[in-house]
Write an enzyme that holds these catalytic residues in place. Structure first.
Site, PDB file in Angstrom:
ATOM      1  N   ASP A   3     -10.653   2.241   2.113  1.00  0.00           N
ATOM      2  CA  ASP A   3     -10.329   3.048   3.290  1.00  0.00           C
ATOM      3  C   ASP A   3     -11.472   3.062   4.294  1.00  0.00           C
ATOM      4  O   ASP A   3     -11.286   3.443   5.445  1.00  0.00           O
ATOM      5  CB  ASP A   3     -10.004   4.487   2.882  1.00  0.00           C
ATOM      6  N   ASP A  44       0.831  -1.201   0.000  1.00  0.00           N
ATOM      7  CA  ASP A  44       0.000   0.000   0.000  1.00  0.00           C
ATOM      8  C   ASP A  44       0.870   1.257   0.000  1.00  0.00           C
ATOM      9  O   ASP A  44       0.615   2.194  -0.756  1.00  0.00           O
ATOM     10  CB  ASP A  44      -0.928  -0.010   1.212  1.00  0.00           C
TER      11      ASP A  44
END
Length: 112
Positions: free
Chosen positions: A61, A14
């Site tokens: 998210d 990420d």
């Protein structure tokens, strides 16, 4: 150890794709799909020279931390913290309550 290795690997993955490449920015700005939340940029992101006039929050998210909070709720149920306990236990904050509060604070700070 496998869980920790997987988590560390996902963190590195990420971090690389968010900060060291244009992949995430390209996906977030050029793909029109119901997999992101957009709102008008404020502050530094609202400058006229900005490449993209919106702040973007990806579905991941929201979903991944939400799933984690859900797992905290299950942990509280398993440990008997989910109501029905003594008055002393009721005064203690459960993992779910703390996790939900932190999740809400994180989302609010993102939108601010």
């Amino acid at each position: 150890a496998p869980r920790e290795s997987r988590t560390a690997g996902l963190f590195c993955y990420d971090a690389f794709f968010v900060f060291k490449s244009d992949v995430m920015l390209t996906v977030a700005t050029q793909i029109e799909a119901p997999a992101k939340f957009l709102w008008a940029a404020v502050g530094a992101g609202a400058d006229a020279g900005s490449r993209y006039p919106f702040s973007v929050l990806g579905l991941g998210d929201v979903v991944v931390p939400g799933a984690f909070v859900g797992l905290l709720r299950e942990l509280d149920k398993e440990q008997g913290r989910a109501g029905g306990g003594s008055e002393e236990e009721a005064r203690e904050a459960s993992y779910f309550q703390v996790g939900l509060g932190a999740y809400a604070a994180g989302l609010l700070s993102t939108f601010a």
